[in-house]
Design an enzyme around this catalytic site. Sequence first.
Site, PDB file in Angstrom:
ATOM      1  CE  LYS A 125     -47.244  63.336  28.024  1.00 52.92           C
ATOM      2  NZ  LYS A 125     -47.158  64.000  29.347  1.00 52.92           N
ATOM      3  CE  LYS A 207     -39.281  69.641  23.984  1.00 51.22           C
ATOM      4  NZ  LYS A 207     -40.441  70.197  24.669  1.00 51.22           N
ATOM      5  CE  LYS A 210     -39.071  65.554  31.851  1.00 53.04           C
ATOM      6  NZ  LYS A 210     -39.625  66.767  31.485  1.00 53.04           N
TER       7      LYS A 210
END
Length: 343
Positions: A125, A207, A210
Amino acid sequence: MLPLRRYITMEEVQKKRILSGIQPSGDLTLGSYLGAIKNWAALAEEYDCYYMLADMHTITVRQTPADLRRRTLTQLAAYIACGLDPEKNVLFIQSHVPAHAQLGWVLDCYTMFGELSRMTQFKDKSAKNADNINAGLFTYPALMAADILLYQVDLVPVGGDQKQHVEICRDIATRFNGIYGDVFKLPKPYIPKVGARVMSLTSPENKMSKSDKDQNGCVYMLERPEDILRKFKKAVTDSEACVRFDPAQKPGVSNLMQIYSVCTGKTFDAIETEFEGRGYGDFKSAVGEAVVETLRPIREETEHILADKAYLEGIYRTGAERAAYVAGKTLRKVYKKVGFVER
Ligand code: TRP
């Protein structure tokens, strides 16, 4: 002579407790449903379940306030529409239960800089949000540990990517218990066997997420049927023209098979037979249709629930009260142990 009767232990009387959460950081995806929420709904009879909307974790990445509010309420409505009965499960919004922030701070003081620096999610992140590597992003695991430890849970159902967070939670709890005695129950990650990891439709090595930049790779739970069908028609396959399960060699086709299997209940063998000698076009349309039919009732029910503001408000108020009661007990114990003066 041996006594004929023995006492039943508390563990045998009490159901095991479960807690999990999803951040309202984007619209829920087909992956959130098939990989997580669908399984949660099946656990209510056997376990005492707490499901959270992790809005406090969400602001570790900058959000548009109105969007965050809308997504949080939509996600709560979707939880219910997916079969999480609010009577049988405690559904709540993290920021509504102040004990999370309160225990989060205490645990910050029992979590080491070095441990946090090694977290894969922090590294990922911070690479993605290089202009906003804030302290919350760094201490995220301590808040997540608080989420879990407040409820003295046995199991935490999470995807593989969150396993490291449950491990650090156990490390923090062990450290704290080592100093103050048995304050926290040590939780275990619970990775469901079925349900599977749903991968991106356009890059099936990753994966389905969203936060994926590629809109075609990700199908949203509340998306319109025509958009869902279009995305499945565009899904990446391979040049072999054979429907066969082989995740290493055929990640795209295998992912579609997995999705089809969970939506229809058909086995991989049955799916291989069904599409033998037929092209990928047919197969992709069939998967798209199956997904549309799986999601249709959920979308309709979510819209229905969202339209009833008073009902939804009642759910999150009750959820917060039930959660706060359990969380408060643990927090009081912790405050006492560390030496805070009782009020
Ligand atoms: N970190 C989790 C995720 O991004 C969300 C989360 C926050 C969570 N607190 C939790 C999951 C507690 C399980 C238990 O998916």
